[in-house]
Design a protein around this motif. Sequence first.
Motif, PDB file in Angstrom:
ATOM      1  N   TYR A 198      -2.810  -8.981  -0.540  1.00 43.49           N
ATOM      2  CA  TYR A 198      -1.974 -10.026  -1.135  1.00 43.49           C
ATOM      3  C   TYR A 198      -0.886 -10.435  -0.140  1.00 43.49           C
ATOM      4  CZ  TYR A 198      -4.372  -8.860  -5.472  1.00 43.49           C
ATOM      5  OH  TYR A 198      -5.330  -8.664  -6.424  1.00 43.49           O
ATOM      6  N   ASP A 257       1.149  -7.800   1.656  1.00 42.41           N
ATOM      7  CA  ASP A 257       0.409  -6.636   2.177  1.00 42.41           C
ATOM      8  C   ASP A 257       0.107  -6.714   3.665  1.00 42.41           C
ATOM      9  OD1 ASP A 257       0.405  -5.559  -0.331  1.00 42.41           O
ATOM     10  OD2 ASP A 257      -1.570  -6.329  -0.878  1.00 42.41           O
ATOM     11  N   ILE A 311       2.871 -12.060 -11.448  1.00 43.20           N
ATOM     12  CA  ILE A 311       3.404 -10.723 -11.161  1.00 43.20           C
ATOM     13  C   ILE A 311       3.676 -10.549  -9.658  1.00 43.20           C
ATOM     14  CG2 ILE A 311       3.024  -8.235 -11.504  1.00 43.20           C
ATOM     15  CD1 ILE A 311       3.260  -9.852 -14.106  1.00 43.20           C
ATOM     16  N   GLU A 312       3.014 -11.341  -8.824  1.00 42.19           N
ATOM     17  CA  GLU A 312       3.241 -11.231  -7.380  1.00 42.19           C
ATOM     18  C   GLU A 312       4.349 -12.186  -6.942  1.00 42.19           C
ATOM     19  OE1 GLU A 312       0.573 -13.313  -4.847  1.00 42.19           O
ATOM     20  OE2 GLU A 312       0.750 -11.889  -3.208  1.00 42.19           O
ATOM     21  N   PRO A 313       5.484 -11.661  -6.469  1.00 43.21           N
ATOM     22  CA  PRO A 313       6.520 -12.554  -5.937  1.00 43.21           C
ATOM     23  C   PRO A 313       6.002 -13.288  -4.694  1.00 43.21           C
ATOM     24  CG  PRO A 313       7.400 -10.342  -6.315  1.00 43.21           C
ATOM     25  CD  PRO A 313       5.905 -10.253  -6.423  1.00 43.21           C
ATOM     26  N   GLY A 360      -1.663 -13.242  -6.245  1.00 44.98           N
ATOM     27  CA  GLY A 360      -1.351 -12.469  -7.441  1.00 44.98           C
ATOM     28  C   GLY A 360      -0.784 -13.334  -8.553  1.00 44.98           C
ATOM     29  N   THR A 401      12.416 -11.165  -3.932  1.00 46.58           N
ATOM     30  CA  THR A 401      12.606 -10.198  -5.013  1.00 46.58           C
ATOM     31  C   THR A 401      12.277 -10.920  -6.327  1.00 46.58           C
ATOM     32  OG1 THR A 401      14.885 -10.873  -5.397  1.00 46.58           O
ATOM     33  CG2 THR A 401      14.524  -9.107  -3.783  1.00 46.58           C
ATOM     34  N   ARG A 402      12.111 -10.152  -7.383  1.00 50.55           N
ATOM     35  CA  ARG A 402      11.853 -10.778  -8.694  1.00 50.55           C
ATOM     36  C   ARG A 402      13.034 -11.655  -9.100  1.00 50.55           C
ATOM     37  NH1 ARG A 402       7.903 -12.736 -11.252  1.00 50.55           N
ATOM     38  NH2 ARG A 402       6.800 -11.076 -10.140  1.00 50.55           N
ATOM     39  N   PHE A 419      12.456  -9.171 -15.587  1.00 51.33           N
ATOM     40  CA  PHE A 419      11.473  -9.004 -16.665  1.00 51.33           C
ATOM     41  C   PHE A 419      12.013  -8.199 -17.847  1.00 51.33           C
ATOM     42  CE2 PHE A 419       7.779  -9.751 -13.589  1.00 51.33           C
ATOM     43  CZ  PHE A 419       7.435 -10.966 -14.162  1.00 51.33           C
ATOM     44  N   LEU A 420      13.152  -7.517 -17.666  1.00 54.36           N
ATOM     45  CA  LEU A 420      13.717  -6.791 -18.801  1.00 54.36           C
ATOM     46  C   LEU A 420      14.283  -7.783 -19.821  1.00 54.36           C
ATOM     47  CD1 LEU A 420      14.294  -3.925 -19.872  1.00 54.36           C
ATOM     48  CD2 LEU A 420      16.524  -4.046 -18.765  1.00 54.36           C
ATOM     49  N   LYS A 471       1.755  -2.209  -5.961  1.00 56.99           N
ATOM     50  CA  LYS A 471       2.422  -3.479  -5.633  1.00 56.99           C
ATOM     51  C   LYS A 471       3.839  -3.498  -6.164  1.00 56.99           C
ATOM     52  CE  LYS A 471      -1.609  -4.871  -4.242  1.00 56.99           C
ATOM     53  NZ  LYS A 471      -1.920  -4.770  -2.808  1.00 56.99           N
ATOM     54  N   GLU A 472       4.705  -4.280  -5.506  1.00 59.66           N
ATOM     55  CA  GLU A 472       6.046  -4.477  -6.053  1.00 59.66           C
ATOM     56  C   GLU A 472       6.086  -5.815  -6.777  1.00 59.66           C
ATOM     57  OE1 GLU A 472       9.517  -3.225  -3.989  1.00 59.66           O
ATOM     58  OE2 GLU A 472      10.679  -4.956  -4.681  1.00 59.66           O
ATOM     59  N   GLY A 473       6.190  -5.758  -8.106  1.00 61.99           N
ATOM     60  CA  GLY A 473       6.278  -6.993  -8.884  1.00 61.99           C
ATOM     61  C   GLY A 473       7.701  -7.316  -9.279  1.00 61.99           C
ATOM     62  N   CYS A 474       8.558  -6.251  -9.371  1.00 65.54           N
ATOM     63  CA  CYS A 474       9.920  -6.513  -9.845  1.00 65.54           C
ATOM     64  C   CYS A 474      10.958  -5.632  -9.174  1.00 65.54           C
ATOM     65  CB  CYS A 474      10.003  -6.373 -11.363  1.00 65.54           C
ATOM     66  SG  CYS A 474       9.764  -4.686 -11.942  1.00 65.54           S
ATOM     67  N   ASP A 486      10.129  -2.748 -14.526  1.00 61.03           N
ATOM     68  CA  ASP A 486       9.785  -3.515 -15.728  1.00 61.03           C
ATOM     69  C   ASP A 486       8.331  -3.993 -15.765  1.00 61.03           C
ATOM     70  OD1 ASP A 486      12.427  -3.476 -16.817  1.00 61.03           O
ATOM     71  OD2 ASP A 486      12.991  -4.932 -15.277  1.00 61.03           O
ATOM     72  N   ILE A 542      -3.440  -8.399  -9.287  1.00 61.52           N
ATOM     73  CA  ILE A 542      -2.221  -7.788  -8.732  1.00 61.52           C
ATOM     74  C   ILE A 542      -1.732  -6.652  -9.624  1.00 61.52           C
ATOM     75  CG2 ILE A 542      -0.502  -9.335  -9.808  1.00 61.52           C
ATOM     76  CD1 ILE A 542      -0.219  -8.554  -6.136  1.00 61.52           C
TER      77      ILE A 542
END
Lengths: 747, 81, 158
Positions: free
Chosen positions: A33, A36, A203-205, A253, A284-285, A672-673, C39-42, C46, C103
């Motif tokens: 991804y 990666d 889900i993939e930044p 992703g 970052t998210r 996401f929280l 993977k890093e999603g956040c 979360d 992902i």
Amino acid sequence: MNFISKTKADFKVVGTRVPRPDGVDKVTGRAMYGADITVPGMLTGLVLRSPHAHATIDKIDASKALALPGVKAVVTCDDLGVPEDASLRDVQDNCLARGKVLYHGHAVAGIAAIDMATAKKALKLIEVSYTPLPHVTDVDAAMADGAPVVQEGRADESVPAGSHPNVTTMQEFGHGDLDAGFAKADKIISRSFKTAATHQGYIEPHACLASVGTDGKADLWCCTQGQYFVRELCAGIMGMATSQLRVTASEIGGGFGGKTTVFIEPVALALSRKTGRPVKIVMTREDVFRATGPTCSSSIDVKIGMTNEGRITAADAQLRYQGGAFPCETVSMGAQSAFAAYDLDAVRTQGWNVLTNRPKEAAYRAPGAPMAIFAVESVVDELCQELGLDPLKTRLLNAADAGTKSSYGPTFDQIGLKATLQAALEHDHYRAPLGENQGRGISCGFWFNFGGNTCVSLNLNFDGTVGITEGNPDIGGSRAAISMMAAEELGIPYEKVRTIVADTNSLGHNDVTDGSRVTFAVGLATIEAARAAIRVMCERAAKVWGIDPDAVVWEDGCAKPSGPNAGAFDPMSIEEIAASASDTGGPIAGHYEVNAEGAGVSFGVHIADLEVDPETGHTQVLRYTVFQDAGKAVHPDYVEGQMQGGAVQGIGWALNEEYIYGEDGRLENAGFLDYRVPVASDLPSIDTVILEIPNPGHPYGVRGVGETPIVPPLAALANAASRAIGARMTELPMSPPKLLAAIMAKG
Amino acid sequence: MVQVVLTGAMRALAGGVETVEIEASTFKEVLDGLRAAHPALAPVIDRGVSLAVDGLVYRNSWFTPVKPDSEVVVMPYMKGG
Amino acid sequence: MKNIHVSTKVNGDEMEFICPPDETLLDALRGRMGLSGAKEGCGTGDCGACTVVMDGRVVASCLVLGAEADGAEITTVEGMSTGDTLHPLQQSFIDNAALQCGICTPGILVAAQNLLERNPDPSETEIRYWLAGNLCRCTGYDKIIKAVQIAAAEMRGA
């Protein structure tokens, strides 16, 4: 033009459920991804973002950051070009602010350092002097007299004189005499609605790796829905020739429309150009929430008139969308799709786009349609309630069909709405009993679907297997669908075909993976590329047999004489033709380049059962069924997957998801929280019913399926909730506090 | 002559008319004819429009044939997700 | 801050690495051990895309420090298959179309494997709650839940 060449009974591969070619890579962690990839000598890039909703940038002083050991470069908008094209300039100014920051999270500067720890430290040392300006984040407030002006002079020629400078476009659609139509109605309902901005929530930044040589040749690896569009945007912003910038799309992703533009890519390229080293940036998210996506938020008025028998006599809607700090035309698609499901004599929709101090809107699955159709389907439902009519039968009575002049202009060809409604009417779900505090809602959904520029190259290997090169990132199983269509056309097993997604320099231009276009348009091009290869294979067989090429036909993976007059030769298999290719004239290939047209529109109907806890306003989706016309489902599992995934995104939009802004114009829930997307335990099984009404514009009858399913859940759930609590819900999301307030208000 | 239906912002820019008669046998001729008949439409056409002929929507395709009895609708350029 | 020397066991292999004290296990796995399946999603625990198993417990590796892996046993998605044979869950995810973009898949597989080790016959509700910490934005979860059920049935029969 009807060139469907296969009927249902003919299909051998299309319509089966073969394993996806990217499956093993994705279940073992091998798939690569955006984040990666690493290369030797790589630097880490980070982006500094605005803490203000609206401010002028008075000065950027990076001297302290640059003095930190390990820091290699800082870039600002001055390191990018000055494109003439206004829309390209907007993309660029969104990547690095020019003069003003327009929203909380707007990128101001980029930094490259030897590692993440150094980059983080250095980012804090960049000193930016701001003068804060008044801000506005609400769509209605931004249109009102005296609202802060986000950008001056951005209205296009459609905006009437005297409008607020934040209004950038005004569109109107429809036909017929509204006054006469409303005069015929027995019941008229007018309602106002609001929907919150939501994020695509992939889900993939966003992630990219840029490498620019001192000779000006550059490579960019990134997660995107369209590597060619990324190349076009970045080359324009960087002042490069497109041939010198090769863009490779990583495995992606998730995108849902949100990865159809650039954010960090030009920053990484500028940092790489300045340092002479590869630079990787991963968002970052929090960055993703603050500065990418989201959808428009909306404020909508709908007025519909109906006879006692349930026939709609007139329909009118005013739609106001904000798409953030840059001009955005999503409202025009909302205005066109609002009443698309209905056969109407008198209909009008008017749409305004408004600038606000929010991130620039990005496409999200059927952009513009969900909120418009939510408002319309809510009023249709309320009319059915008031008049004591069955909501599905009433929709059937008014449904658009082949020959209907659509609310947005053109007359429909073959469409599957009535069949879809009929299937819903006959389904067990529609008759299942409901308990206390439970409600059932239904809604229609619609999306246009696109074709677009597409290139496919199909190469026959010497062992008779086939390699396909296409140019659209695979976001929902398209490599499987493309391999299936090639296998079908060539008459060979699916396992003998491998499809890969090319970089920008390996194949001609392909439009972005958007508009539900890939299985339709790339599929069409693949079928034509296969036909081109078949023509060559037939010619080779004809040469070997010494007969006329016209006397050879292709059947079941073999060249055969077309009849007794052509001569008595045993069929020549694709393997035999491939093995002798170098003796008969050289490698064999087929290719096809087209701006594909004829994507058929798509309709769906959803039924939702919802329970509302009268004490807390908490909701539970009890049962959910999706009905949709797929034209021809190439891989039914992946069609179902689109229907289920889209429905659940719509459920999130209806019940939980929203951008929450404080009085200070700052986004308060960038994670996401607090930005609550549906999780597995929130949901029941999502049942699916696929209908197949062939699209006359595709050789196998295929229609795009990806976008329509996000449209109906908003109204289906609002209608279910309204019926469950006995009060009309007009604002999304229907979070527990809103439902509780509605329950209390009715007493 | 082809009856060309205007939608979106174009109707207002063409002085409020819903339908324009254009002598055209292709999409390109439709667009050129619209530009000539209503110069105010030029910026919209230059930014890009979609055209529907007999119910099928085309985003480009200059040389798509248009017959005198074809239903031709000019729409805003569409983008998807 | 001084870097820390860590000895750990990942997917059965003894591994050693040196990392700063504030580096996450996820970054250590991806950056120092070459295991980019998680993977890093956040980065905030979360989304579950970084899920791995540490000493038998499902953890979000973005919330665990690399230094905490010292002396621990860790399983990642790369450790699920045996040679050229996929784990029944992996095969079931492919056969039942339980992934789209993929992902979230490594995290969900690792979490589901841990569930089936604890409870070979979970109910649909138990699966849904066990996986509630793993976000999937593509599938709507339906096919994921079914794929876990089918794999569980197969593993019970085997």
